[in-house]
Design an enzyme around this catalytic site. Structure first.
Site, PDB file in Angstrom:
ATOM      1  N   CYS A   1      61.669   8.210   9.141  1.00 58.46           N
ATOM      2  CA  CYS A   1      61.871   7.058   8.266  1.00 58.46           C
ATOM      3  C   CYS A   1      61.350   5.781   8.917  1.00 58.46           C
ATOM      4  CB  CYS A   1      63.334   6.977   7.855  1.00 58.46           C
ATOM      5  SG  CYS A   1      63.538   6.161   6.271  1.00 58.46           S
TER       6      CYS A   1
ATOM      7  N   HIS B 183      64.631  12.013   5.802  1.00 60.44           N
ATOM      8  CA  HIS B 183      65.548  12.344   6.907  1.00 60.44           C
ATOM      9  C   HIS B 183      65.779  13.854   6.973  1.00 60.44           C
ATOM     10  CE1 HIS B 183      66.890   8.281   8.050  1.00 60.44           C
ATOM     11  NE2 HIS B 183      66.629   7.989   6.798  1.00 60.44           N
TER      12      HIS B 183
ATOM     13  N   GLU C 130      66.937  15.598   9.248  1.00 61.07           N
ATOM     14  CA  GLU C 130      68.137  15.983  10.017  1.00 61.07           C
ATOM     15  C   GLU C 130      69.312  16.367   9.128  1.00 61.07           C
ATOM     16  OE1 GLU C 130      66.796  12.962   9.870  1.00 61.07           O
ATOM     17  OE2 GLU C 130      68.245  11.334  10.096  1.00 61.07           O
TER      18      GLU C 130
HETATM   19  N1  GLN Z   1      64.412  -0.002   7.206  1.00 66.01           N
HETATM   20  C1  GLN Z   1      63.504   0.922   6.623  1.00 66.01           C
HETATM   21  C2  GLN Z   1      63.524   0.872   5.099  1.00 66.01           C
HETATM   22  O1  GLN Z   1      64.438   0.355   4.524  1.00 66.01           O
HETATM   23  C3  GLN Z   1      63.754   2.335   7.116  1.00 66.01           C
HETATM   24  C4  GLN Z   1      65.082   2.893   6.693  1.00 66.01           C
HETATM   25  C5  GLN Z   1      65.469   4.129   7.448  1.00 66.01           C
HETATM   26  O2  GLN Z   1      64.949   4.400   8.517  1.00 66.01           O
HETATM   27  N2  GLN Z   1      66.393   4.883   6.950  1.00 66.01           N
HETATM   28  O3  GLN Z   1      62.622   1.353   4.463  1.00 66.01           O
END
Ligand code: GLN
Length: 534
Positions: free
Chosen positions: A380, A505, A507
């Site tokens: 992410c 994600h 995970e």
């Molecule tokens: N801050 C970034 C976004 O809002 C990544 C978010 C995250 O890593 N879950 O896109």
């Protein structure tokens, strides 16, 4: 009709009620029962979306995009279920729904009260959670005696009304502290918390004691006596080296048999072989080759902030017969420290995160991994930082950045898409499951071996598609794409042995016996050692 097991906590919070509940769920599942798991959180937040990971640990994201308590992660990993928004009942949800009904005039003429209106709302959700299941385990957050958790405990108490006594079981998890000055375990706090529970009208059927040292038979008898349960219903959960050992620890003391007896359920099957094999491998992991993974995140001070990620790495290591060593790196450190740490590691992970702090250090860490052929997995925010690094250092796009960190950048390689603009915080995120098509002949395809995968999301910003061509021409391949919404999901650097960033994600989808392929392959690559040294 489903049967119910309520798990309450006494004396202090953070006793590992979530792990205990998940472990009981696992044991009962292995007996062939269909299990559902619910977490009740007495706080007034509607969900965990805006809660700080520093305070509450990770926000666990379900397939349907709910931002929930991290205990749901334990449930998914231990019981192999997919939870939804309905599996996390917060006081915030209950109050909003009751108030909404009141405004709609659904309680006309009545005075809306905690009992029966809030408690009915809670009970309705408990009943709904039982549809299609044999047993529902309901963990009530907080500690008995808290003002906030009272409506939940009252609802739990009422669940035994109009039901047979064999339809509900109450398990109380409590602390038996050890006093080093007198070298003894103290049962008084447990005594008080059981009394408190009784005042509410709940008589515990089983007591789980958390203690640093094993209980003596005399102490067990004492607790049994004042709790009015047989001594075999006092189950010890002393500290173990891995959370995955807890089901076995409870099994050895007959937890599953006790519950089945109380619920008048019978089972002639039991299969925990694979799980036990997994636990044995964890215990023997110190003999395996060590893999040193650097994790460069913002919330490294509280271990629980990256709970699912840590677990996913462990699952992957065990399946590769590797001994996981995570080194947390603060990216606000000096460049030399970052460089040295990464060069001395087997792989780099940049986890998800929000906000600007430490971003430049993360970008530098990625540069070091990319230039030194050190395996890299960006999750992410980690993927977004990899895009920024590539744009700046390979494409030479001056000041390339994400709009999150520099709203005025001339090169917003990470941007916000039209329909997400101007919305309030918390309501704008891409949450939960989205499909992703995988490009053939890519690292991603080698990893997943499937043309389409579905993964969970939690982010506001996206890769800016106007930079796609430039990236691909220079070797950063868009290997995962959501064609419906035209969103980049995976980027990978073709001139590197293992360099991959994912917008989602992974995970959240890793399970002990079903480790996630992205992590399995990342660890595999990391085990090949620093590619420069070969
Ligand atoms: N801050 C970034 C976004 O809002 C990544 C978010 C995250 O890593 N879950 O896109």
């Amino acid at each position: 009709m489903a049967k119910y097991i309520f798990i309450t906590g006494g004396v202090v919070s953070s006793l590992g009620k979530g792990i205990t509940s998940a472990s009981i769920g696992r044991l009962l599942k292995s007996h062939g029962f269909k299990i559902n798991m619910i977490k009740c959180d007495p706080y007034l937040n509607v969900d965990a979306g805006t809660m700080s990971p520093f305070q509450h640990g990770e926000v666990f994201v379900t397939q349907d995009g709910a931002e929930t308590d991290l205990d749901l992660g334990h449930y998914e990993r231990f019981v192999e279920i997919n939870t939804t928004d309905d599996n996390n009942i917060t006081a915030g949800k209950i109050y909003s729904s009751v108030i909404e009904k009141e405004r709609k005039g659904l309680y006309l003429g009545q005075t809306v009260q905690v009992i029966p209106h809030l408690t009915d709302e809670i009970k309705n959700r408990f009943v709904k959670a039982g549809e299609g299941y044999d047993i529902v385990l309901i963990e009530i957050g907080g500690t008995v005696g808290d003002i906030e958790s009272l409506p939940f405990l009252e609802a739990a108490r009422q669940m035994k009304n109009n039901r047979n006594s064999s339809d509900t079981v109450y398990i109380h998890v409590t602390l038996v502290p050890y006093l080093s000055s007198s070298d003894e375990l103290k049962t008084k706090p447990t005594q008080h918390s059981v009394t408190k529970l009784r005042e509410i009208g709940i008589d515990p059927d089983i007591i789980v004691t958390r203690s640093e040292k094993p209980l003596t038979p005399d102490l067990k008898k004492k607790i049994a006596l004042f709790s009015s349960v047989p001594p075999e219903a006092i189950i010890e959960a002393h500290n173990v080296s891995s959370i995955y050992e807890v089901p076995e620890l409870l099994k050895k003391q007959g937890m599953d048999e006790q519950i089945m007896m109380l619920l008048r359920l019978r089972s002639n099957q039991y299969d925990m072989k694979e799980w036990e094999r997994f636990v044995t491998k964890i215990k023997e992991a110190y003999k395996y080759r060590q893999v040193k993974i650097v994790m460069a995140g913002k919330y490294t001070k509280l271990k629980d902030s990256y709970k699912s990620l840590n677990e996913a790495l462990l699952h992957a290591c065990i399946s590769n017969s590797a001994n996981l060593h995570i080194e947390y790196l603060d990216t606000e450190e000096k460049k030399e420290t970052i460089e040295e740490t990464i060069k001395n590691s087997d792989g780099l992970i940049i986890p998800g995160g929000f906000g600007e702090r430490g971003i430049e250090g993360k970008i530098f860490a990625i540069k070091t991994a990319r230039e030194n052929n050190i395996p890299f997995l960006g999750i992410c925010l980690g993927m977004q930082c990899a895009a920024i690094e590539f744009a700046r250092n390979v494409l030479k796009l001056k000041n390339a950045n994400s709009l999150e960190f520099d709203p005025k950048t001339q090169n917003p390689v990470i941007t916000i898409i039209e329909n997400q603009k101007n919305a309030d915080k918390g309501g704008t995120m891409r949450l939960g499951n989205y499909p992703c098509s995988i490009k053939k002949k890519s690292l991603a395809f080698n990893i997943y071996n499937k043309p389409v995968v579905t993964e969970r999301h939690r982010h506001r910003f996206e890769f800016n598609n106007s930079y796609m061509d430039k990236f691909e021409k220079n070797g950063m391949i868009i290997s995962g794409f959501n064609s419906k919404d035209k969103l980049v999901e995976i980027i990978e650097y073709s001139k590197h042995p293992f360099f991959i960033g994912v917008q989602f994600h992974p995970e959240f989808n890793s399970r002990p016996l079903f480790p996630h392929p992205l992590f399995v392959n990342f660890i595999k690559a990391s085990m090949r050692g620093n590619q420069n040294e070969i």
